[in-house]
Scaffold this active site. Structure first.
Site, PDB file in Angstrom:
ATOM      1  N   GLN A 100       0.860  -1.191   0.000  1.00 40.34           N
ATOM      2  CA  GLN A 100       0.000   0.000   0.000  1.00 40.34           C
ATOM      3  C   GLN A 100       0.894   1.238   0.000  1.00 40.34           C
ATOM      4  OE1 GLN A 100      -2.192   1.855   3.473  1.00 40.34           O
ATOM      5  NE2 GLN A 100      -3.903   0.753   2.517  1.00 40.34           N
ATOM      6  N   TYR A 170      -5.905  11.034   3.695  1.00 40.83           N
ATOM      7  CA  TYR A 170      -4.593  11.300   3.123  1.00 40.83           C
ATOM      8  C   TYR A 170      -4.750  12.033   1.790  1.00 40.83           C
ATOM      9  CZ  TYR A 170      -3.061   8.320   6.903  1.00 40.83           C
ATOM     10  OH  TYR A 170      -2.838   7.798   8.146  1.00 40.83           O
TER      11      TYR A 170
END
Length: 361
Positions: A100, A170
């Protein structure tokens, strides 16, 4: 054994079952993001515990932008050899593993924060108070190139897939959020514009990893706040991402506002995930609140959800998938207290929980 323990396929990505360890920030890497023996031991234990697919804790794609201390990095080629050993150790224990990758932006918890933090607009982050620098077109090109280079490293290291983190506030998630994205150029305004950076990033990643390497996206079902990304916009954004090469969508959301004990065993974002699974032709992974095998079996068979992501229960019991395989009625020990989030190395605080032992290497 039921749908939960059937093999999962996402393009070339193969999981021995449909239990996914959702990416978890362990804070066990070195200060500059390299793998440590202690961190490797966590992943070996998870693989031995029976998860089909493990999504590694997020790795930052730029050297000078780090959202959290001692998180993984993947910002230069020095990471490739050590990740090969890391991936090999997981594969040897029967699990697939996904890298990720992330740019944190103003959601950073690093203290002091990175010197220059980019965002869609110079708007204070409601959780951290940090006001980012509005990213210029050159900055956005640098970002897409950094994500693409990180994906290429993950592929070279032998990871089975790469996942773009476009959830949990994010940077990629911030661009989707109209509260934080107040731009008036091609990256702001309409959803197509707000999704543009994610789509360009997917295009850039796909260009370097080729057409067959699995690329996933982690996406909020909604931002959970008035004026943020809505479920309808998220569904549309997911379809756009699939058009640009995403082979799977991991569904999450404002999980910190959820209490599993109030959901009666029903996963937090199940209704959204079921809608998405009906509308798209790629696998949907549902993460958040997965504690009950019967509920997951029903969602898999009746709603077409492909897999189920777990985080805190696997901190408490890394061998939970094996326990469920032996006894589908087994109740996990995790009570979703969140205490693990406040411990060094993010360990379970329940009495009697075995801790990871790092073998000498």
């Amino acid at each position: 054994m039921g749908a939960l323990f059937e093999q999962l396929e996402m393009g070339a990505l193969r999981g021995r079952n449909r239990v996914v360890r959702a990416a978890t920030y362990e804070a066990l890497a070195t200060e500059d993001g390299h793998v440590t023996p202690e961190l490797l031991a966590v992943y070996e234990q998870l693989a031995e515990g029976g998860a089909g697919i493990i999504i590694a804790g997020y790795a930052h794609v730029m050297r000078d932008e780090q959202p959290n201390p001692r998180m993984l990095g993947i910002y230069d080629d020095s990471f490739v050899p050590e990740y090969r050993q890391f991936v090999d150790a997981v594969h040897a224990r029967g699990a697939a593993i996904v890298s990720q990758i992330v740019y944190g932006g103003s959601a950073t918890r690093l203290n002091p924060p990175s010197e220059r933090i980019l965002g869609p607009s110079a708007v204070a982050n409601p959780k951290t108070g940090i006001v980012p620098v509005e990213a210029t077109p050159d900055d956005l090109r640098d970002l897409t190139e950094a994500f693409a280079a990180a994906a290429r490293r993950a592929q070279e290291a032998g990871f089975d897939a790469v996942e773009l983190h476009a959830a949990h506030g994010y940077l990629l998630s911030q661009f989707l959020n109209p509260l934080l994205n107040q731009r008036t150029d091609a990256y702001g305004g309409s959803l197509e514009n707000r999704a543009r950076l994610v789509l360009e990033t997917l295009d850039a990643v796909r260009a370097v990893v080729g057409p067959d390497f699995p690329v996933l996206v982690k996406l909020n079902s909604s931002d959970g706040v008035e004026g943020g990304l809505t479920e309808e916009d998220s569904l549309y954004a997911a379809r756009l991402m699939i058009e640009h090469g995403a082979m799977g969508i991991e569904v999450s959301g404002a999980w910190r506002d959820c209490n599993v004990r109030e959901f009666g065993g029903e996963p937090f974002f199940a209704s959204y995930a079921a809608r998405l699974a009906r509308e798209v032709d790629v696998p949907v992974i549902l993460t958040g609140g997965n504690r009950n095998v019967a509920a997951m079996e029903r969602l898999a068979t009746e709603d077409g959800i492909a897999a189920f992501g777990l985080c805190r229960p696997l901190i408490c019991e890394p061998d939970l998938p094996n326990r469920w395989k032996a006894d589908s009625s087994y109740t996990p020990r995790c009570v979703s207290c969140g205490g693990c989030d406040k411990t060094p190395g993010h360990r379970c605080i329940l009495p009697g929980t075995p801790q990871v032992v790092t073998a000498a290497r």
